[in-house]
Scaffold this active site. Structure first.
Site, short mmCIF file in Angstrom:
data_model
loop_
_atom_site.label_atom_id
_atom_site.label_comp_id
_atom_site.label_asym_id
_atom_site.label_seq_id
_atom_site.Cartn_x
_atom_site.Cartn_y
_atom_site.Cartn_z
N ILE A 1 -9.12 15.85 -17.02
CA ILE A 1 -10.13 14.68 -16.92
C ILE A 1 -10.05 13.66 -17.98
O ILE A 1 -10.16 14.00 -18.94
CB ILE A 1 -11.69 15.04 -16.41
CG1 ILE A 1 -11.58 16.14 -15.36
CG2 ILE A 1 -12.51 13.75 -16.48
CD1 ILE A 1 -13.16 16.56 -15.10
N GLU B 1 -12.29 20.58 -19.79
CA GLU B 1 -12.15 19.80 -18.45
C GLU B 1 -10.73 19.88 -17.85
O GLU B 1 -10.47 18.79 -17.33
CB GLU B 1 -12.35 18.46 -18.98
CG GLU B 1 -11.59 17.70 -19.95
CD GLU B 1 -11.78 17.90 -21.33
OE1 GLU B 1 -11.22 17.28 -22.29
OE2 GLU B 1 -12.60 18.96 -21.46
N ASN C 1 -19.03 12.70 -21.75
CA ASN C 1 -20.22 13.53 -22.03
C ASN C 1 -21.16 13.14 -23.09
O ASN C 1 -22.50 13.20 -23.10
CB ASN C 1 -19.60 14.88 -22.71
CG ASN C 1 -19.49 15.91 -21.55
OD1 ASN C 1 -20.26 16.09 -20.57
ND2 ASN C 1 -18.51 16.88 -21.88
#
Length: 219
Positions: A91, A134, A98
């Site tokens: 990602i 991720e 985040n």
């Protein structure tokens, strides 16, 4: 009893009695409780095994499952001389995401992306796993590089079409993924480490060249 079938165990024991006809002792026992307990223990063991091979956050396979599946598929590919493709997916700019939205929303986005990617896999042996953080990995047995590239493009577009708003600091409008593709063939004879390394290099090439794209490593 009341239409319920009982689980029974039957034991037949020969009995020798001097000077008489041969006899046998037949014992019929209700073992319903024991059978139910054994079935319950078996189901619990299966559930624990499934949990040990699943990622608790996304519901897809975890790294342990990936490692086992990769070794199995690599052995099969070498034995059959068939192709084996691997996608490494990351990602883009997930740390800024985040930092801006918080880890709880970050976890929710990870699950959404994983679900979207998994939805594009339809063959029984195809496997998507959370590789770490991720990053995801997809094992594609019997798939050549052109087919793997086509699926990777579909996955990239699928995530983009989720239209998940990205953090302002990312410089991107929506959450996207970068994908590296590598294929093991009988010609290049790559082993597991070489295939993962090639897919990793392709992934980082995709990120260096602007992200939200697919790069195929040939070797």
């Amino acid at each position: 009893a009341a239409g319920e079938r009982l689980q029974q165990a039957v034991a037949v024991t020969p009995i020798e009695i001097a000077g008489r006809l041969r006899h046998c002792l037949i014992q019929v026992s209700d073992v319903s409780i024991a059978v139910h307990r054994e079935r319950l223990l078996r189901d619990q063991a299966l559930e624990l095994r499934l949990q040990s091979y699943s990622d608790g956050l996304t519901g897809i396979a975890n790294r342990r499952h990936f490692d086992a599946a990769m070794e199995n598929e690599m052995r099969r590919a070498k034995r059959a001389g068939s192709p084996l493709s691997l996608l490494m997916i990351d990602i883009d700019f997930f740390k800024p995401y985040n930092d801006h939205f918080g880890h709880q929303q970050g976890d929710d986005t990870l699950a959404k992306v994983a679900h979207a990617l998994a939805g594009l896999l339809h063959r029984p042996l195809d496997l998507i796993a959370r590789y770490g953080g991720e990053e995801f990995a997809v094992i594609l047995p019997d798939i050549v590089d052109a087919q793997a590239r086509q699926l990777a493009d579909a996955m990239r577009m699928c995530v983009e079409q989720l239209a998940i708003p990205h953090a302002p600091a990312s410089g991107a409008r929506h959450v996207t993924v970068s994908i590296g593709v590598a294929t093991r063939t009988a010609r290049n004879g790559a082993d597991t480490a070489q295939l993962i390394g090639a897919a990793d290099r392709a992934l980082y090439a995709a990120k260096r060249s602007g992200r939200n794209r697919v790069v195929v490593e040939t070797f």
